[in-house]
Enzyme design. Sequence first.
Site, PDB file in Angstrom:
ATOM      1  N   CYS A 135       0.831  -1.214   0.000  1.00  0.00           N
ATOM      2  CA  CYS A 135       0.000   0.000   0.000  1.00  0.00           C
ATOM      3  C   CYS A 135       0.856   1.251   0.000  1.00  0.00           C
ATOM      4  CB  CYS A 135      -0.935  -0.011   1.211  1.00  0.00           C
ATOM      5  SG  CYS A 135      -1.960   1.468   1.318  1.00  0.00           S
ATOM      6  N   CYS A 138      -0.380   4.078   2.240  1.00  0.00           N
ATOM      7  CA  CYS A 138      -0.093   3.852   3.666  1.00  0.00           C
ATOM      8  C   CYS A 138       1.385   4.091   3.965  1.00  0.00           C
ATOM      9  CB  CYS A 138      -0.412   2.407   4.073  1.00  0.00           C
ATOM     10  SG  CYS A 138      -1.938   1.750   3.409  1.00  0.00           S
ATOM     11  N   ASP A 139       2.259   3.567   3.146  1.00  0.00           N
ATOM     12  CA  ASP A 139       3.672   3.486   3.524  1.00  0.00           C
ATOM     13  C   ASP A 139       4.621   4.336   2.676  1.00  0.00           C
ATOM     14  OD1 ASP A 139       2.930   1.668   5.469  1.00  0.00           O
ATOM     15  OD2 ASP A 139       3.149  -0.041   4.135  1.00  0.00           O
TER      16      ASP A 139
END
Length: 311
Positions: A135, A138-139
């Site tokens: 992701c 997300c990261d």
Amino acid sequence: MSEKVHCLIIGSGPAGYTAAIYAARAGLKPVLYTGMEPGGQLMITTEVENYPGYPKGIQGPQMMDEFREQAERFGTDVRYALISKVDLTGPVHKAWTDAGDEIEADAIIISTGASAKWLGLDSEKRLTNKGVSACAVCDGFFFRHMDVAVVGAGDTAAEEAMYLSKLCPNVHLIVRRDEMRASKIMQERVLKTSNIIVHWNSVTEEILGDTEVEAMRIKNTVTGEEKVIPVKGFFVAIGHKPNTDIFKGWLDMDEAGYLIPVPGSSKTKIEGVFVSGDAADKVYRQAITAAGTGCMAALDAERYLGAKGIV
Ligand code: NDP
């Protein structure tokens, strides 16, 4: 064992727990079955920095613990088991755990989520959360100013590469064929972005690094040429699989298995069955959007049960 409940919630990510918080506070006495991965995809995430209300960020597993605690505080009965079969003939629906216990429910909220697909390399498993991620939203932030790679050639890979191209000096996109599957407009955007380097006909042989990702070895399947490219982040974007197999034949789903709710609601074509979270979302897939649809499902369930005079 056989029992009857008003509201059965299947799944325990942000969607399921949020549905439980709302359903419990509305007096529906929800029973929530966690499934095989209590907490869902956030349990394999490290820091979550984009969920409002956590200004300093929070670890994914801790966040899910707090969601669960909040759901339990209002009386949700959380059970660590898997629902493996349903019968949605109605008006009272039935579900069975893999141990064979039967639950009858006036309303069911589905929040079974989706699972990211992985390449299946040993090095990928070893370095998950140490530079390997599924992701970018997300990261990606953790890899700003560093070179990264994205594997895949669909809309997700294209979106992730575009997202990362704004944070990272170079984004290596590893495409296994000589063309992309992504929509034309996304392909054009990717190809026009100067810091996205597309490696056509290429497969990942290994992700290199002991304690964190340092490089990847890729191979051109046409020429046989191998290259080692230094990267700090390695994003796998080869699709997700919604966890909806048990609903096949009962509910509308697209060809990939994503559930299709009645537009603008969490309702399905079956009365008393509601969907939320990634099981019905192949586009946004964020904790916050899953939580939002979990809330919608609980409100729809509450209204349904109220209108039927059940609660
Ligand atoms: P897709 O299934 O569309 O694409 C998966 C990609 O990964 C394909 O290009 C496939 O290659 C590649 N792939 C699969 N397995 C491997 C492997 N082992 N090694 C290397 N590459 C592999 O998944 P997406 O997640 O991209 O999209 C899912 C759906 O969601 C699509 O319908 C998409 O349009 C939609 N979507 C829409 C968005 C939007 O509208 N904004 C955003 C994101 C997704 P190959 O092509 O060779 O099979």
